[in-house]
Design an enzyme around this catalytic site. Structure first.
Site, mmCIF file in Angstrom:
data_model
loop_
_atom_site.group_PDB
_atom_site.id
_atom_site.type_symbol
_atom_site.label_atom_id
_atom_site.label_comp_id
_atom_site.label_asym_id
_atom_site.label_seq_id
_atom_site.Cartn_x
_atom_site.Cartn_y
_atom_site.Cartn_z
ATOM 1 N N LEU A 148 0.864 -1.175 0.000
ATOM 2 C CA LEU A 148 0.000 0.000 0.000
ATOM 3 C C LEU A 148 0.901 1.226 0.000
ATOM 4 O O LEU A 148 1.980 1.207 0.602
ATOM 5 C CB LEU A 148 -0.901 0.028 1.239
ATOM 6 N N ASP A 149 0.482 2.284 -0.669
ATOM 7 C CA ASP A 149 1.246 3.524 -0.645
ATOM 8 C C ASP A 149 1.357 4.015 0.803
ATOM 9 O O ASP A 149 0.525 3.715 1.657
ATOM 10 C CB ASP A 149 0.566 4.598 -1.489
ATOM 11 N N LYS A 150 2.375 4.824 1.046
ATOM 12 C CA LYS A 150 2.631 5.339 2.394
ATOM 13 C C LYS A 150 1.376 5.920 3.028
ATOM 14 O O LYS A 150 1.064 5.635 4.188
ATOM 15 C CB LYS A 150 3.726 6.409 2.327
#
Length: 326
Positions: A148-150
């Site tokens: 997942l993106d940050k």
């Protein structure tokens, strides 16, 4: 071909030696391919490394990847695991909503980078994983099979051993893992549908991805969960898993995710919005994207399992503000 059975002929506290006999239907094929068939819980690339390192023997002797096999040969494999990276264990907090011998289900908070990389060499989920579960240092990428993106929050699965990781990767490749997301978007569709547009690196900005002819296939399904004056809450299902896929696809359709600093463009305020709504929109700290659902087949039991995650508090508060300003 009959389903291969694995017999244990030697064991110690850490590992076991697995033995398979080459059946007649695999005569003449490459050793690495045959071994990947007979030991299906491990990937072919992993098998190849073990052949090179002498961890897989043919009739008690080392072999080469390209060697041809004959019927009756005995392949013996002692799975060897080593530390997979020079990573620093760090005491980093993250919620675990399911744990067994083979998998973890993590509810990742926004702001936590998943894997060390440029600009984030530590302080990541991976550093926290190997601190809490030291055995993960022996699994590639500490068992991480998707990211997942940050600043995207929500559910991720982590494999605790090599067979589980290989099984989960195969599920992802077969597109049999269900990953559901919720996002608050500006504008939005009038009905359910899908976005089927190829994605690749943005040729004008290497920090971004973009819809690019000839890029990798990318498919995102969507439906409207709730409508507001200028925004919508969408439910999104990934069919593929490209970098920034949901963010890129929604921005391409001119439905940018609220708060997305990379793809959202200039903040646009609804006409006549109240001061509290204006403040909520302009101060929202990240893309309003949350992985709410995950469904997969358990790599050992074969059971179909699913998990849900409630929307992160900041997204829920934003929805309440939008409802109050209808």
């Amino acid at each position: 071909m009959m389903e291969p059975t694995i017999s244990v002929i030697e064991a110690d506290e850490l590992q076991e030696t697995l033995v398979q006999e080459v059946p007649p239907e695999l005569i003449g094929q490459r050793l690495d391919r045959v071994a990947a068939i007979l030991f299906p819980e491990y990937s072919r690339s992993r098998i190849q490394l073990w052949i090179d390192d002498g961890a897989l023997l043919v009739d008690g002797q080392p072999g080469r990847r390209r060697d041809s096999v004959v019927a009756g040969m005995k392949l013996s494999l002692k799975p060897v695991t080593d530390a997979q990276g020079d990573w620093l264990p760090q005491d980093i907090s993250f919620p675990v909503i399911h744990e067994d011998e083979d998998i973890l289900i993590v509810d990742k908070p926004a702001g936590l980078v998943v894997h060390p990389g440029a600009g984030n060499w530590d302080g990541t989920l991976l550093n926290g994983l190997i601190c809490k579960y030291p055995g993960l240092i022996e699994v590639p990428r500490a068992g991480i099979v998707h990211r997942l993106d940050k600043d995207t929050s929500g559910l991720m699965v982590v494999a605790k051993n090599l067979p589980a990781q290989n099984h989960l990767i195969k599920q992802l490749q077969a597109r049999s893992v269900t990953r559901l997301y919720n996002a608050i978007v500006l504008g939005g569709p009038t009905a359910s549908g899908k976005i089927d547009e190829p994605i690749s690196r943005n040729p004008k900005n290497r920090l971004k991805m973009a819809v690019v002819p000839g890029g990798r296939e990318a498919v995102t399904h969507y439906r409207v969960k709730e409508r507001f004056d200028s925004y919508q809450l969408l439910e999104l299902k990934l069919e593929t898993g490209r970098t920034h896929q949901i963010r890129v696809h929604l921005a391409h359709n001119n439905w940018p995710i609220l708060g997305d600093p990379l793809y959202g463009g200039k903040t646009r305020l609804p006409r006549g919005c109240s001061e509290d709504l204006r403040a909520a929109i302009t101060s929202f700290p990240r893309q309003a994207l949350h992985a709410v659902g995950l469904q997969l087949v358990h790599p050992k039991t074969g059971e179909l399992l699913s998990w849900d995650s409630p929307l992160a508090a900041d997204i829920q508060m934003m929805l309440e503000t939008l409802e109050e300003n209808e």
